[in-house]
Each structure stands twice: as C-alpha cells, then as structure tokens.
Motif scaffolding. Structure first.
Motif, short mmCIF file in Angstrom:
data_model
loop_
_atom_site.label_atom_id
_atom_site.label_comp_id
_atom_site.label_asym_id
_atom_site.label_seq_id
_atom_site.Cartn_x
_atom_site.Cartn_y
_atom_site.Cartn_z
N GLN A 2 0.86 -1.37 -0.15
CA GLN A 2 -0.34 -0.06 0.17
C GLN A 2 0.96 1.03 -0.08
OE1 GLN A 2 -3.31 0.31 2.87
NE2 GLN A 2 -3.97 -2.42 2.13
N ASP A 3 0.92 2.38 -0.46
CA ASP A 3 1.38 3.88 -0.58
C ASP A 3 1.09 4.60 -0.08
OD1 ASP A 3 -0.99 5.52 -2.75
OD2 ASP A 3 -1.63 3.21 -2.90
N PHE A 4 2.15 4.92 1.10
CA PHE A 4 1.50 6.11 2.40
C PHE A 4 1.11 5.77 3.26
CE2 PHE A 4 3.29 8.14 -2.08
CZ PHE A 4 4.93 8.27 -1.95
N GLU A 5 0.34 7.43 3.58
CA GLU A 5 -0.96 6.75 4.47
C GLU A 5 -2.35 6.49 3.80
OE1 GLU A 5 3.09 7.39 5.79
OE2 GLU A 5 2.28 8.92 4.53
N ARG A 6 -2.91 6.61 2.76
CA ARG A 6 -4.07 5.95 2.68
C ARG A 6 -3.77 4.92 1.50
NH1 ARG A 6 -7.04 5.93 6.20
NH2 ARG A 6 -7.50 8.05 6.25
N ALA A 7 -4.60 3.80 0.81
CA ALA A 7 -3.92 3.39 -0.33
C ALA A 7 -4.73 3.42 -1.28
CB ALA A 7 -4.06 1.67 0.47
N THR A 8 -4.01 3.49 -3.00
CA THR A 8 -5.24 4.18 -3.99
C THR A 8 -5.61 2.38 -4.22
OG1 THR A 8 -3.01 4.21 -4.60
CG2 THR A 8 -4.51 5.85 -3.86
N GLY A 9 -6.36 2.01 -3.75
CA GLY A 9 -6.61 0.29 -4.51
C GLY A 9 -6.86 -1.03 -3.45
N PRO A 10 -5.87 -1.70 -2.90
CA PRO A 10 -5.37 -2.51 -2.42
C PRO A 10 -6.38 -2.70 -0.75
CG PRO A 10 -3.28 -1.42 -3.00
CD PRO A 10 -4.68 -0.21 -3.38
N TRP A 11 -6.89 -1.54 -0.28
CA TRP A 11 -7.90 -1.54 0.06
C TRP A 11 -9.18 -2.11 0.04
CZ3 TRP A 11 -11.57 2.50 2.96
CH2 TRP A 11 -12.33 2.08 4.13
N HIS A 12 -9.49 -1.49 -1.06
CA HIS A 12 -11.09 -2.35 -2.35
C HIS A 12 -11.01 -4.15 -2.07
CE1 HIS A 12 -10.49 1.72 -2.49
NE2 HIS A 12 -11.84 1.97 -2.84
N VAL A 13 -9.96 -4.32 -1.73
CA VAL A 13 -9.47 -5.80 -2.37
C VAL A 13 -9.98 -7.19 -0.86
CG1 VAL A 13 -7.87 -8.12 -3.07
CG2 VAL A 13 -7.63 -5.17 -4.15
N GLU A 14 -9.48 -6.18 -0.13
CA GLU A 14 -9.81 -7.19 1.58
C GLU A 14 -11.46 -6.87 1.30
OE1 GLU A 14 -5.97 -5.01 4.22
OE2 GLU A 14 -8.07 -4.76 4.33
N TRP A 15 -12.72 -6.31 0.57
CA TRP A 15 -13.69 -6.05 0.80
C TRP A 15 -14.29 -7.08 0.48
CZ3 TRP A 15 -15.39 -0.63 -0.71
CH2 TRP A 15 -14.57 0.49 0.21
N ALA A 16 -14.15 -7.77 -0.41
CA ALA A 16 -14.27 -8.86 -1.55
C ALA A 16 -13.38 -10.25 -0.49
CB ALA A 16 -13.93 -8.51 -2.99
N VAL A 17 -12.31 -10.22 -0.38
CA VAL A 17 -11.41 -11.56 -0.02
C VAL A 17 -12.10 -11.47 1.60
CG1 VAL A 17 -9.15 -12.48 0.80
CG2 VAL A 17 -9.75 -10.65 -1.46
N VAL A 18 -11.87 -10.90 2.54
CA VAL A 18 -11.70 -11.18 4.03
C VAL A 18 -13.64 -12.32 4.03
CG1 VAL A 18 -11.83 -10.65 6.00
CG2 VAL A 18 -10.58 -9.42 4.90
N PRO A 19 -14.79 -11.48 3.44
CA PRO A 19 -15.56 -12.54 3.90
C PRO A 19 -15.47 -14.00 2.80
CG PRO A 19 -16.27 -10.11 2.98
CD PRO A 19 -15.11 -10.05 2.86
N GLU A 20 -15.34 -13.68 2.37
CA GLU A 20 -15.57 -14.73 1.27
C GLU A 20 -14.22 -15.97 1.61
OE1 GLU A 20 -14.40 -14.23 -3.14
OE2 GLU A 20 -16.10 -13.39 -2.84
N ALA A 21 -13.54 -15.91 2.36
CA ALA A 21 -12.40 -16.54 3.08
C ALA A 21 -13.12 -16.95 4.24
CB ALA A 21 -11.34 -15.89 3.85
N PHE A 22 -13.31 -16.48 4.84
CA PHE A 22 -14.67 -16.69 6.18
C PHE A 22 -15.50 -18.01 5.88
CE2 PHE A 22 -12.30 -13.80 8.84
CZ PHE A 22 -12.63 -14.07 10.09
N LEU A 23 -16.45 -17.36 4.66
CA LEU A 23 -17.21 -18.51 4.46
C LEU A 23 -16.88 -19.55 3.63
CD1 LEU A 23 -19.35 -15.58 2.68
CD2 LEU A 23 -20.60 -17.29 4.63
N LEU A 24 -15.91 -19.84 3.06
CA LEU A 24 -15.05 -21.30 2.68
C LEU A 24 -14.48 -21.74 3.69
CD1 LEU A 24 -13.06 -19.62 0.09
CD2 LEU A 24 -15.06 -21.48 -0.95
#
Length: 447
Positions: free
Chosen positions: A312-334
């Motif tokens: 992630q870049d500097f003090e607020r990421a431009t895009g990587p954070w949004h990846v987590e929104w999809a990944v985290v719930p799906e990992a728990f569900l799986l």
C-alpha cells in the motif's frame, strides 16, 4: 437472486454456512459500523472530548434498523464508501447530538474496526467448528489405533501403518492450527482509530486515551500505532484460514482416494441421493471430500490476494484496501463450509478394516521388505542385505508369489532369520515402529 456460489440459493450452503453468512452480511456490517460510532462517542465522552449528554443521546438514538437502505445503497455507490452515508442518516436520528458523531474519525477507522468486529465473531465460529472437527478426529484415531493399513508414498505401498496413525497426523496439524488461531485472535483483533493520516492530530493530547477507551468498549486490542496501511493483522487472519483449509483439504484428498473403487477402504456417510450421478445409478461420489478440496484451492487464492493487497502507498492506499472487502468475507465463508463438511464426513466415515487388511496383501508381502532388510543387515551388512532383498522383491514382482516364500527359498536368509523369523517379519502388524506411541500422544492432548 444470487450470482456467485456465496449467495446462490443452490450453492451457498456448499461454500459457506448460515451462521457465517450472518456474520458477514450487509446488515452485520452496517450494525458493526453503527456500534463503532456509538462506542466512539462513549469513549470520547469518558475522555472529556465530547459532552456526556451527547454521547448518551447518540447511544439511545442510533438505530441501524431505521436506516433507509435504498438511500444508503445509492449514496454509498456515489461516495465510494458507506460510512459517510451511514453517519449522515445517524446524525439525523440524534438531533443536535448528531454533531458529535464520528468526531475526529475517518472512514477507514470505522470500516476497519467494523471488519475487526466481524472477524472476532467469525473467528469464534471457526474456533468452535475446528474444535468439533478435532474432537471427531480424536475419536476416530482412538478407535483405529490398532487398525493396520498400508502406508503409501508416491501412491505406492511403502510400509504398514495404522489407520489411527494416519488420522492422528491429520489431527496434529489441526491441533497446531488451534494454537495459531488462539494467538491470532489475541494479536490481530485490533481497534483502528487514527484520524485523517493516522496521527490522531484532531484530538490533541486525548487521542491515545480515546483509542484505548474505544478498544475497551469494543473488546478489541489497543495497538501500539495506527495500522491502516500496515495490513499484516488481516493478512495473518486470512492466510491462517487458508492454511487451515489446506490441512482440511489434505484430509479430503486422502479420504476421496481411499473411497475410490480400487482402494475401497473408506466410504463417506450416505443417505439416499447423496453423491448420486444423473446417469450412473451405482455412483456414490465423495461429495464432502470434493467440497473441502475445492475450498482449499479457493482459499489459496484468497491468501494470495491479501498478500498482494499488503503493498500500500503512504498513509492511505489507492485500491489495495478495496481488495479486502471482497476477500475477507469469502475466506471466512469458505473455511466455515470446509470445516462443517469435514465434521460431517468424519462423524459418519465408514472404515472397512477387512479391505485395509486385504489391500496390504496385494503385493505379496512386499510392504515388509524394509523390515526383512533391517533384520538381515546386522548379519550380512546393510548393503548386501539390501541387494539380497531387492533381488527377492524383483522376482516376486516379475513372477508372482509372495515375499515370505521367496525368502524361505534362500538358504542365507533362512540361516540368518529362521523360517519362523521370516514369517514374523512378514507380518505387517509386527513392523509399526512408534506409530502407536505417536498416535496416543496426539489423541491424549485433548481439545
């Protein structure tokens, strides 16, 4: 109507569980955001940052059930994040006290903390499911501690083991995962509160106190420093989920192979229609095993995506954070689905001990070649013993028969071991090494 396996009415309970869907539902996320905003007001009132009466009004007035969901959906799509739209509606519920909502916070503070609350609940469910599976594996390993079967390397008979030993190996990995899970819950479930750039500048000297009070209010750990661009905590959680899924996938792989017609040593629990084919009436496919293997493969990609999102870049990421929104719930569900399928599988697993014993004899006793070689080695030397037994095995492979008969035809072997010794060494139950001791060590650990 669902469009993925996670929300499909057809597939959702094969790739998730109702309990975990509740944890990571839209309603749960919104409720967690509201809970975070209310807790922040309470923490700031205790620290003297906002008036206590305003915090009391906020606690009494904020009601996620009164939010206009269509307006919230529309505004979230426009803003790009749900926090401002939620806070705007909550402020309207609170009257003048609404001016103290979200004081000194930023969107990511609230969203990350809400996700941590969801993760805390999700990990609680995972821990319970993992313990349930471990208990069933422990029972299975104990029941079959003396059930001799073929140990296989490179899909070939290697040495005799017990089925209980094989199960205990599965169990040992999950026991270690349980330790990792407990440590991760203690280390990684952190409150997020840093303000615009993470420094809490808008709260002056009270920033760290407010963060500590907020953590206590929500039951999360108070971190040493703002972590909004240091995502190792969430990455550890998801990679641990993937690792647990991989260990469960190994169980599924072993079971599926041993259910195959040629092995026939295991069978999944059966009810009419389970694992049926649309064209072959005889089929009883190992459905639970297949699902846990699929989950393991999908979880690997979730871990990979989280690792990628760490950059992630500097003090607020431009895009990587949004990846987590999809990944985290799906990992728990799986993983929730994987553990549930595995617990069902193990609870009703059918073990065919006679088939295991019969399979041991498929190679005419060649599975005992090492035992014979090691018994001859002190007399003939290891290399000569190896060459002699290797040649005997070759004759059995080429001409049929069995290893014991071939050895009894060799004067040097008979002179060294005796015919009774040859028979004893060719009994698979006589060459189990420390399998029993290791199995007992694992099953005695307890949950």
């Amino acid at each position: 109507m669902g469009s993925t396996v996670f929300d499909s009415f057809l597939f959702r309970d094969m790739f998730g569980t109702p309990a975990m869907r509740d944890v990571f539902s839209d309603q749960s996320f919104v409720d967690s955001i509201v809970r975070t905003e209310v807790a922040l007001a309470a923490a700031q009132a205790r620290a003297g940052v906002i008036p206590q009466e305003s915090a009391d009004v906020i606690a009494a007035s904020c009601d996620s059930s009164r939010l206009d969901r269509e307006r919230l959906r529309r505004d979230t799509e426009n803003v790009g994040y749900p926090v401002l739209p939620i806070v705007t509606q909550l402020a309207g519920q609170c009257g003048d006290a609404g001016g103290f909502l979200h004081w000194g916070a930023t969107t990511q503070d609230v969203m990350d903390t809400a996700v941590m609350l969801q993760c805390a609940n999700g990990l609680g469910l995972i821990a319970a499911e993992l313990d349930r599976l471990r208990a069933r594996l422990r029972e299975l390993a104990t029941a079959h501690a003396d059930t001799v079967t073929a140990g296989r390397t490179h899909l070939q008979h290697a040495l005799p083991i017990t089925f209980g030993y094989r199960v205990a190996v599965w169990l040992s990995a999950l026991d270690r995962h349980a330790d990792r899970l407990a440590a991760a819950r203690e280390r990684d479930l952190m409150v997020q509160f840093g303000g615009a750039a993470g420094t809490l500048a808008s709260l002056g000297r009270e920033g760290l106190r407010v963060r500590a009070e907020l953590a206590a209010e929500l039951g999360l750990r108070d971190p040493e420093i703002t972590w909004h661009v240091a995502r190792d905590g969430l990455v550890e959680i998801v990679t641990l989920l993937a690792s647990i899924g991989g260990s469960v996938g190994k169980i599924g792989t072993d079971v599926a192979l041993l259910c195959s017609t040629e092995f026939g040593e295991l069978a999944e629990p059966f009810v009419p229609g389970r694992g049926a084919s649309s064209t072959m009436p005889q089929k009883r496919n190992p459905i639970s095993s297949e699902l846990v293997v699929a989950a393991a493969k999908l979880l690997r990609d979730k871990a990979s995506a989280m690792l990628d999102a760490m950059v992630q870049d500097f003090e607020r990421a431009t895009g990587p954070w949004h990846v987590e929104w999809a990944v985290v719930p799906e990992a728990f569900l799986l993983l929730s689905s994987s553990l549930a399928q595995a617990a069902h599988l193990i609870a009703g697993l059918r073990v065919d001990e006679d088939r295991m014993r019969a399979n041991l004899g498929l190679t005419g006793g060649l599975v005992m070649a090492e035992a014979v070689m090691m018994a001859l080695a002190p007399v003939l030397g290891r290399q000569q013993a190896h060459e002699l037994v290797y040649a005997a095995c070759g004759r059995v492979i080429d001409n049929g028969g069995d290893l014991a008969a071939e050895l009894r035809a060799h004067p040097v072997v008979v002179a060294s071991l005796g015919e009774d010794g040859i028979d004893r060494l060719c009994d698979p139950a006589s060459y189990l090494g420390s399998a029993g001791a290791m199995t007992r060590s694992v099953v005695s650990r307890g949950p």
